[in-house]
Scaffold this motif. Structure first.
Motif, PDB file in Angstrom:
ATOM      1  N   PRO A  69       0.716  -1.292   0.050  1.00  0.00           N
ATOM      2  CA  PRO A  69      -0.191   0.072  -0.051  1.00  0.00           C
ATOM      3  C   PRO A  69       0.896   1.274  -0.077  1.00  0.00           C
ATOM      4  CG  PRO A  69      -0.059  -1.266   2.013  1.00  0.00           C
ATOM      5  CD  PRO A  69       0.675  -2.119   1.128  1.00  0.00           C
ATOM      6  N   SER A  70       0.471   2.482  -0.578  1.00  0.00           N
ATOM      7  CA  SER A  70       1.151   3.507  -0.716  1.00  0.00           C
ATOM      8  C   SER A  70       0.389   4.735  -0.149  1.00  0.00           C
ATOM      9  CB  SER A  70       1.398   3.738  -2.281  1.00  0.00           C
ATOM     10  OG  SER A  70       0.376   3.869  -3.154  1.00  0.00           O
ATOM     11  N   LEU A  71       0.815   5.689  -0.330  1.00  0.00           N
ATOM     12  CA  LEU A  71       0.398   7.039   0.243  1.00  0.00           C
ATOM     13  C   LEU A  71       0.379   8.027  -0.914  1.00  0.00           C
ATOM     14  CD1 LEU A  71       1.713   7.307   3.955  1.00  0.00           C
ATOM     15  CD2 LEU A  71      -0.338   7.010   3.393  1.00  0.00           C
ATOM     16  N   ILE A  72      -0.483   9.025  -1.068  1.00  0.00           N
ATOM     17  CA  ILE A  72      -0.632  10.194  -1.825  1.00  0.00           C
ATOM     18  C   ILE A  72      -0.716  11.645  -1.062  1.00  0.00           C
ATOM     19  CG2 ILE A  72      -1.319  11.537  -4.010  1.00  0.00           C
ATOM     20  CD1 ILE A  72      -2.085   8.722  -5.166  1.00  0.00           C
ATOM     21  N   VAL A  73       0.231  12.540  -1.124  1.00  0.00           N
ATOM     22  CA  VAL A  73       0.080  13.506  -0.478  1.00  0.00           C
ATOM     23  C   VAL A  73      -0.249  14.609  -1.400  1.00  0.00           C
ATOM     24  CG1 VAL A  73       1.033  15.609   0.948  1.00  0.00           C
ATOM     25  CG2 VAL A  73       1.833  13.209   1.113  1.00  0.00           C
ATOM     26  N   ALA A  78       1.743  25.669  -2.325  1.00  0.00           N
ATOM     27  CA  ALA A  78       2.161  26.457  -1.264  1.00  0.00           C
ATOM     28  C   ALA A  78       1.188  25.943   0.120  1.00  0.00           C
ATOM     29  CB  ALA A  78       1.766  27.938  -1.268  1.00  0.00           C
ATOM     30  N   ALA A  79       1.072  24.670   0.017  1.00  0.00           N
ATOM     31  CA  ALA A  79       0.302  24.120   1.175  1.00  0.00           C
ATOM     32  C   ALA A  79       1.212  23.121   2.112  1.00  0.00           C
ATOM     33  CB  ALA A  79      -1.026  23.036   0.526  1.00  0.00           C
ATOM     34  N   GLY A  80       2.622  23.026   1.737  1.00  0.00           N
ATOM     35  CA  GLY A  80       3.380  22.359   2.604  1.00  0.00           C
ATOM     36  C   GLY A  80       3.591  20.733   2.120  1.00  0.00           C
ATOM     37  N   LYS A  81       3.277  20.396   1.171  1.00  0.00           N
ATOM     38  CA  LYS A  81       3.524  19.068   0.640  1.00  0.00           C
ATOM     39  C   LYS A  81       4.856  18.587   0.649  1.00  0.00           C
ATOM     40  CE  LYS A  81       1.590  19.943  -3.381  1.00  0.00           C
ATOM     41  NZ  LYS A  81       1.182  21.378  -3.063  1.00  0.00           N
ATOM     42  N   THR A  82       5.959  19.313  -0.133  1.00  0.00           N
ATOM     43  CA  THR A  82       6.982  19.058  -0.070  1.00  0.00           C
ATOM     44  C   THR A  82       7.643  18.780   1.353  1.00  0.00           C
ATOM     45  OG1 THR A  82       7.495  19.606  -2.244  1.00  0.00           O
ATOM     46  CG2 THR A  82       9.433  19.270  -1.086  1.00  0.00           C
ATOM     47  N   THR A  83       7.408  20.060   1.996  1.00  0.00           N
ATOM     48  CA  THR A  83       7.928  19.990   3.448  1.00  0.00           C
ATOM     49  C   THR A  83       7.417  18.816   4.404  1.00  0.00           C
ATOM     50  OG1 THR A  83       7.789  22.368   3.333  1.00  0.00           O
ATOM     51  CG2 THR A  83       7.984  21.519   5.438  1.00  0.00           C
ATOM     52  N   ILE A 202       0.469  18.373  -6.650  1.00  0.00           N
ATOM     53  CA  ILE A 202      -0.560  19.504  -6.631  1.00  0.00           C
ATOM     54  C   ILE A 202      -1.973  18.962  -7.159  1.00  0.00           C
ATOM     55  CG2 ILE A 202      -1.337  21.750  -7.421  1.00  0.00           C
ATOM     56  CD1 ILE A 202       1.705  22.440  -7.772  1.00  0.00           C
ATOM     57  N   ASN A 203      -2.928  18.936  -6.242  1.00  0.00           N
ATOM     58  CA  ASN A 203      -4.288  18.487  -6.627  1.00  0.00           C
ATOM     59  C   ASN A 203      -4.594  17.398  -7.447  1.00  0.00           C
ATOM     60  OD1 ASN A 203      -5.265  20.758  -5.101  1.00  0.00           O
ATOM     61  ND2 ASN A 203      -5.144  22.321  -6.930  1.00  0.00           N
ATOM     62  N   VAL A 204      -3.911  16.254  -6.815  1.00  0.00           N
ATOM     63  CA  VAL A 204      -3.722  15.151  -7.630  1.00  0.00           C
ATOM     64  C   VAL A 204      -4.993  14.483  -8.067  1.00  0.00           C
ATOM     65  CG1 VAL A 204      -2.888  12.711  -7.488  1.00  0.00           C
ATOM     66  CG2 VAL A 204      -1.514  14.393  -6.696  1.00  0.00           C
ATOM     67  N   THR A 205      -6.078  14.485  -7.149  1.00  0.00           N
ATOM     68  CA  THR A 205      -7.496  14.010  -7.700  1.00  0.00           C
ATOM     69  C   THR A 205      -7.883  15.015  -8.717  1.00  0.00           C
ATOM     70  OG1 THR A 205      -8.499  15.510  -5.853  1.00  0.00           O
ATOM     71  CG2 THR A 205      -7.881  13.283  -5.311  1.00  0.00           C
ATOM     72  N   ASP A 206      -7.547  16.083  -9.023  1.00  0.00           N
ATOM     73  CA  ASP A 206      -8.187  16.773 -10.216  1.00  0.00           C
ATOM     74  C   ASP A 206      -7.311  16.529 -11.554  1.00  0.00           C
ATOM     75  OD1 ASP A 206     -10.035  17.949  -8.468  1.00  0.00           O
ATOM     76  OD2 ASP A 206      -8.846  19.561  -8.058  1.00  0.00           O
ATOM     77  N   THR A 207      -6.429  15.519 -11.427  1.00  0.00           N
ATOM     78  CA  THR A 207      -5.422  15.088 -12.588  1.00  0.00           C
ATOM     79  C   THR A 207      -5.904  14.043 -13.204  1.00  0.00           C
ATOM     80  OG1 THR A 207      -3.844  14.153 -11.385  1.00  0.00           O
ATOM     81  CG2 THR A 207      -3.670  16.379 -11.443  1.00  0.00           C
ATOM     82  N   PRO A 208      -5.345  13.520 -14.375  1.00  0.00           N
ATOM     83  CA  PRO A 208      -5.656  12.306 -14.908  1.00  0.00           C
ATOM     84  C   PRO A 208      -5.275  11.153 -14.159  1.00  0.00           C
ATOM     85  CG  PRO A 208      -5.049  13.708 -16.662  1.00  0.00           C
ATOM     86  CD  PRO A 208      -4.776  14.433 -15.489  1.00  0.00           C
ATOM     87  N   LEU A 209      -4.553  11.144 -13.073  1.00  0.00           N
ATOM     88  CA  LEU A 209      -3.847  10.070 -12.480  1.00  0.00           C
ATOM     89  C   LEU A 209      -4.790   9.106 -11.818  1.00  0.00           C
ATOM     90  CD1 LEU A 209      -0.852  11.705 -10.286  1.00  0.00           C
ATOM     91  CD2 LEU A 209      -0.594   9.858 -12.146  1.00  0.00           C
ATOM     92  N   PHE A 210      -6.165   9.644 -11.498  1.00  0.00           N
ATOM     93  CA  PHE A 210      -7.160   8.594 -10.955  1.00  0.00           C
ATOM     94  C   PHE A 210      -8.168   8.259 -11.872  1.00  0.00           C
ATOM     95  CE2 PHE A 210      -6.705   9.939  -6.022  1.00  0.00           C
ATOM     96  CZ  PHE A 210      -5.392   9.217  -6.116  1.00  0.00           C
ATOM     97  N   SER A 211      -7.857   8.470 -13.287  1.00  0.00           N
ATOM     98  CA  SER A 211      -8.797   8.301 -14.207  1.00  0.00           C
ATOM     99  C   SER A 211      -8.437   6.833 -14.911  1.00  0.00           C
ATOM    100  CB  SER A 211      -8.945   9.426 -15.426  1.00  0.00           C
ATOM    101  OG  SER A 211      -7.944   9.566 -16.080  1.00  0.00           O
ATOM    102  N   ILE A 225      -3.688  11.724   1.512  1.00  0.00           N
ATOM    103  CA  ILE A 225      -3.437  12.591   2.565  1.00  0.00           C
ATOM    104  C   ILE A 225      -3.654  14.033   2.051  1.00  0.00           C
ATOM    105  CG2 ILE A 225      -1.632  13.574   4.266  1.00  0.00           C
ATOM    106  CD1 ILE A 225      -2.210  10.744   5.052  1.00  0.00           C
ATOM    107  N   ASN A 226      -4.499  14.836   2.477  1.00  0.00           N
ATOM    108  CA  ASN A 226      -4.974  16.131   2.135  1.00  0.00           C
ATOM    109  C   ASN A 226      -4.236  17.024   2.808  1.00  0.00           C
ATOM    110  OD1 ASN A 226      -6.132  18.539   1.171  1.00  0.00           O
ATOM    111  ND2 ASN A 226      -7.984  17.374   0.756  1.00  0.00           N
ATOM    112  N   CYS A 227      -3.201  17.877   2.013  1.00  0.00           N
ATOM    113  CA  CYS A 227      -2.427  19.054   2.552  1.00  0.00           C
ATOM    114  C   CYS A 227      -2.972  20.202   2.323  1.00  0.00           C
ATOM    115  CB  CYS A 227      -0.855  18.492   2.219  1.00  0.00           C
ATOM    116  SG  CYS A 227       0.284  19.403   2.892  1.00  0.00           S
TER     117      CYS A 227
END
Length: 328
Positions: A69-73, A78-83, A202-211, A225-227
């Protein structure tokens, strides 16, 4: 930090130390350097990510038949994902090296974490080459993608990589041929490497990654994980005010009065839209300005006021959000 040497230096270098009670005042240059680097402010997203990473690493430790299992931030800019990603990666690195110190006389340190950036316009071969570059695995232009992948999987497994951090994942577009091949490569790596994968974008759920089919596979294996921006109020708690208090407590100013910044929470939230990157930058810039005393509004004392905050120009995203209404 996209090479092992750079990552090791980052993970093992002591973070900036906040001022301590009774400590001899630091010089101007030391305090400017401190506010430039500054401490990592522990946000709810960092705490949640740290807990999830520890749990999933244990969950997948002995899993062999399928991908772990994996995780997606995810979240806006500027929401602090990389940090958050780097903070958790450093904690994992230090915890592992404490438990597994190198043998006496050995110069080979443990290699528990890998950090990879998805390059712009990534293809499967350019991405796997980034994996190879991290550990200094030699590659040539004549090598095929399969050859590089085999070398990466063998070396990463031998080195004992346990956590793979992949940043800028939003650059992948599985709807294109090259994007689909790159997504398939990541799926292949998660099945071949005995490591937990954590992605950030950035906003992964709005990209084609989940289609499509590939997106369904990723969504079925990854915890999100919503940052996002910090709310001014969440139930009985005030997350944004807590962060401001934490930042203020770590400032190193000679005349700043504690409690000043939390009183301006509504203004600061409206000014930054709750983005952790924007609020930390705003307060750090105000602290540096107070120390250098170069602005016309400075009264010669090292403190932050609403007037000094107003004079700071922030990132364009925050400035376009903050449009004060003119009073007639």
């Amino acid at each position: 930090m996209t090479t092992w040497q750079g990552w090791h230096r980052f993970a093992t270098t002591d973070p900036p130390a906040p001022p301590q009670p009774g400590q001899t005042p630091r010089s101007i240059d030391e305090r400017l350097a401190y506010h430039s680097a500054f401490v990592t402010i522990r946000t709810p997203a960092i705490s949640q990510l740290a807990t999830q990473v520890r749990t999933l690493m244990i969950l997948g430790r002995h899993q062999q038949a399928t991908a772990r299992p994996s995780l997606i931030v995810t979240g806006p800019a500027a929401a602090g994902k990389t940090t958050a990603l780097l903070h958790v990666g450093r904690a994992c690195h230090l915890a592992h090296t404490r438990k597994n110190p190198p043998p006496p006389g050995s110069a080979h340190a443990a290699v528990p974490v890998a950090y990879v950036l998805v390059p712009p316009g990534a293809t499967a071969k350019t991405l796997i080459t980034e994996f190879a570059r991290y550990l200094g695995i030699p590659t040539t232009t004549r090598m095929t993608q399969t050859q590089i992948t085999d070398a990466v999987c063998h070396t990463y497994t031998t080195a004992g990589i346990q956590l793979v951090l992949i940043d800028e994942i939003h650059r992948l577009n599985p709807r294109t041929t090259t994007g689909a091949q790159t997504a398939d490569l990541l799926k292949d790596l998660t099945e071949r490497l005995p490591a937990t994968f954590v992605y950030a974008g950035i906003n992964v759920t709005d990209t084609p990654l989940f289609s499509g089919t590939r997106g369904a596979q990723l969504a079925g294996r990854a915890t999100l994980i919503n940052c996002g921006p910090l709310p001014a109020r969440h139930g009985s708690r005030e997350p944004f005010r807590d962060v401001i208090t934490d930042i203020e407590n770590n400032l190193d100013l000679q005349h700043h009065k504690p409690g000043t910044l939390p009183r301006h929470t509504p203004y600061l939230h409206q000014r930054t839209a709750g983005r952790i990157g924007s609020i930390t930058r705003l307060i750090r810039q105000a602290a540096i300005t107070a120390i250098t005393a170069i602005t016309a509004i400075s009264d010669g004392t090292e403190r932050i006021t609403k007037q000094s905050l107003d004079a700071i120009r922030l990132d364009h995203l925050a400035e376009t959000h903050h449009r004060p209404t003119r009073t007639r």
